[in-house]
Motif scaffolding. Structure first.
Motif, PDB file in Angstrom:
ATOM      1  N   ASP A 108     -14.492   9.736 -46.332  1.00 10.28           N
ATOM      2  CA  ASP A 108     -14.536  11.037 -45.773  1.00 10.28           C
ATOM      3  C   ASP A 108     -13.609  11.222 -44.476  1.00 10.28           C
ATOM      4  O   ASP A 108     -14.561  10.257 -43.592  1.00 10.28           O
ATOM      5  CB  ASP A 108     -15.687  11.697 -45.539  1.00 10.28           C
ATOM      6  CG  ASP A 108     -16.185  12.892 -44.762  1.00 10.28           C
ATOM      7  OD1 ASP A 108     -14.934  13.135 -44.120  1.00 10.28           O
ATOM      8  OD2 ASP A 108     -16.933  13.265 -44.704  1.00 10.28           O
ATOM      9  N   GLU A 109     -12.500  11.669 -44.137  1.00 13.70           N
ATOM     10  CA  GLU A 109     -11.925  10.874 -43.112  1.00 13.70           C
ATOM     11  C   GLU A 109     -12.103  11.771 -41.859  1.00 13.70           C
ATOM     12  O   GLU A 109     -11.993  11.656 -40.887  1.00 13.70           O
ATOM     13  CB  GLU A 109     -10.472  11.554 -43.422  1.00 13.70           C
ATOM     14  CG  GLU A 109      -9.318  11.279 -42.547  1.00 13.70           C
ATOM     15  CD  GLU A 109      -7.887  11.695 -42.822  1.00 13.70           C
ATOM     16  OE1 GLU A 109      -7.966  12.658 -43.674  1.00 13.70           O
ATOM     17  OE2 GLU A 109      -7.547  12.198 -41.543  1.00 13.70           O
ATOM     18  N   GLU A 110     -13.335  12.431 -41.899  1.00 15.51           N
ATOM     19  CA  GLU A 110     -13.459  13.175 -41.292  1.00 15.51           C
ATOM     20  C   GLU A 110     -14.960  12.477 -40.473  1.00 15.51           C
ATOM     21  O   GLU A 110     -15.345  13.096 -39.211  1.00 15.51           O
ATOM     22  CB  GLU A 110     -14.220  14.413 -41.719  1.00 15.51           C
ATOM     23  CG  GLU A 110     -13.439  15.793 -42.058  1.00 15.51           C
ATOM     24  CD  GLU A 110     -12.020  15.939 -40.543  1.00 15.51           C
ATOM     25  OE1 GLU A 110     -12.621  15.866 -39.497  1.00 15.51           O
ATOM     26  OE2 GLU A 110     -11.429  15.496 -40.613  1.00 15.51           O
ATOM     27  N   ILE A 111     -15.854  12.067 -40.587  1.00 17.54           N
ATOM     28  CA  ILE A 111     -16.344  11.060 -40.522  1.00 17.54           C
ATOM     29  C   ILE A 111     -16.127   9.899 -39.689  1.00 17.54           C
ATOM     30  O   ILE A 111     -16.466   9.715 -38.256  1.00 17.54           O
ATOM     31  CB  ILE A 111     -17.248  10.235 -42.002  1.00 17.54           C
ATOM     32  CG1 ILE A 111     -18.949  11.687 -42.293  1.00 17.54           C
ATOM     33  CG2 ILE A 111     -18.280   9.386 -41.090  1.00 17.54           C
ATOM     34  CD1 ILE A 111     -19.196  10.707 -43.464  1.00 17.54           C
ATOM     35  N   ARG A 113     -13.071  10.433 -37.950  1.00 14.35           N
ATOM     36  CA  ARG A 113     -12.776  11.032 -36.623  1.00 14.35           C
ATOM     37  C   ARG A 113     -14.058  11.614 -35.999  1.00 14.35           C
ATOM     38  O   ARG A 113     -13.545  11.628 -34.580  1.00 14.35           O
ATOM     39  CB  ARG A 113     -11.880  12.515 -37.442  1.00 14.35           C
ATOM     40  CG  ARG A 113     -10.512  11.553 -37.901  1.00 14.35           C
ATOM     41  CD  ARG A 113      -9.610  13.011 -38.285  1.00 14.35           C
ATOM     42  NE  ARG A 113      -8.464  12.457 -38.948  1.00 14.35           N
ATOM     43  CZ  ARG A 113      -7.311  12.876 -37.948  1.00 14.35           C
ATOM     44  NH1 ARG A 113      -7.700  12.839 -36.939  1.00 14.35           N
ATOM     45  NH2 ARG A 113      -6.360  12.199 -38.548  1.00 14.35           N
ATOM     46  N   ALA A 114     -14.803  11.433 -36.092  1.00 17.61           N
ATOM     47  CA  ALA A 114     -15.833  12.052 -35.386  1.00 17.61           C
ATOM     48  C   ALA A 114     -16.685  10.459 -34.556  1.00 17.61           C
ATOM     49  O   ALA A 114     -16.739  10.903 -33.530  1.00 17.61           O
ATOM     50  CB  ALA A 114     -17.202  12.587 -36.616  1.00 17.61           C
ATOM     51  N   GLN A 117     -13.952  10.203 -32.198  1.00 17.42           N
ATOM     52  CA  GLN A 117     -13.630  10.972 -30.730  1.00 17.42           C
ATOM     53  C   GLN A 117     -15.293  10.834 -30.083  1.00 17.42           C
ATOM     54  O   GLN A 117     -15.119  10.905 -29.127  1.00 17.42           O
ATOM     55  CB  GLN A 117     -14.127  12.662 -31.411  1.00 17.42           C
ATOM     56  CG  GLN A 117     -12.325  12.897 -31.669  1.00 17.42           C
ATOM     57  CD  GLN A 117     -12.348  14.011 -33.180  1.00 17.42           C
ATOM     58  OE1 GLN A 117     -13.565  15.069 -33.295  1.00 17.42           O
ATOM     59  NE2 GLN A 117     -11.514  13.939 -32.978  1.00 17.42           N
TER      60      GLN A 117
END
Ligand code: MN
Length: 140
Positions: A108-111, A113-114, A117
């Motif tokens: 999960d790329e979003e994990i 990225r989060a 950030q």
């Protein structure tokens, strides 16, 4: 200017994957082992470090210890990358001083990225705070 990230990962496939996920938004510098990144950090300090735990030579936990022991690098956001996706491991890593933990394989790329950030936000907050304090000290 893109934020800079040091990627410390001995597996070339994982380095390639991280490049694919992140290189549009971040300036990445790659290191294959702990000794390499500690040398590199003497030359230039990135905004954040993605640090594999299982590395040849000194492991990621030891690299983090040395980063936290260095006054110049102490507040650097460092996110652990590890295949050991156990709950007890997470505790151990956060206790060791990692900002966060992302388990591999990264599906999960979003994990990822989060986590990045959040780490960068903490760094910015800290920089603002030290600027404010320096300003207050000046006025006194
Ligand atoms: Mn590894």
């Amino acid at each position: 200017m893109k934020p800079t990230i040091a990627v410390v990962e001995d597996n070339p496939d994982n380095r390639m994957l991280l490049q694919a996920f992140l290189s549009d938004d971040y300036e990445l510098t790659e290191y294959e082992d702990g000794v390499g990144v500690l040398e590199g950090l003497k030359e230039s300090v990135p905004d954040l470090v993605l640090l594999d735990i299982s590395l040849p030579g000194i492991d990621g936990v030891e690299v983090l210890k040395r980063i936290r022991a260095d006054a110049r690098l102490r507040s650097l956001p460092v996110i652990a990358l590890t295949a050991h996706a156990m709950a007890s491991d997470r505790e151990r890593l956060l206790k060791a001083g990692f900002d966060d933990y992302v388990s591999k394989p990264i599906v999960d790329e979003e994990i990822l990225r989060a986590a990045i950030q959040q780490g960068l936000a903490r760094l910015r907050k800290q920089e603002e705070m030290s600027t404010t304090l320096a300003f207050a000290a000046e006025k006194r």
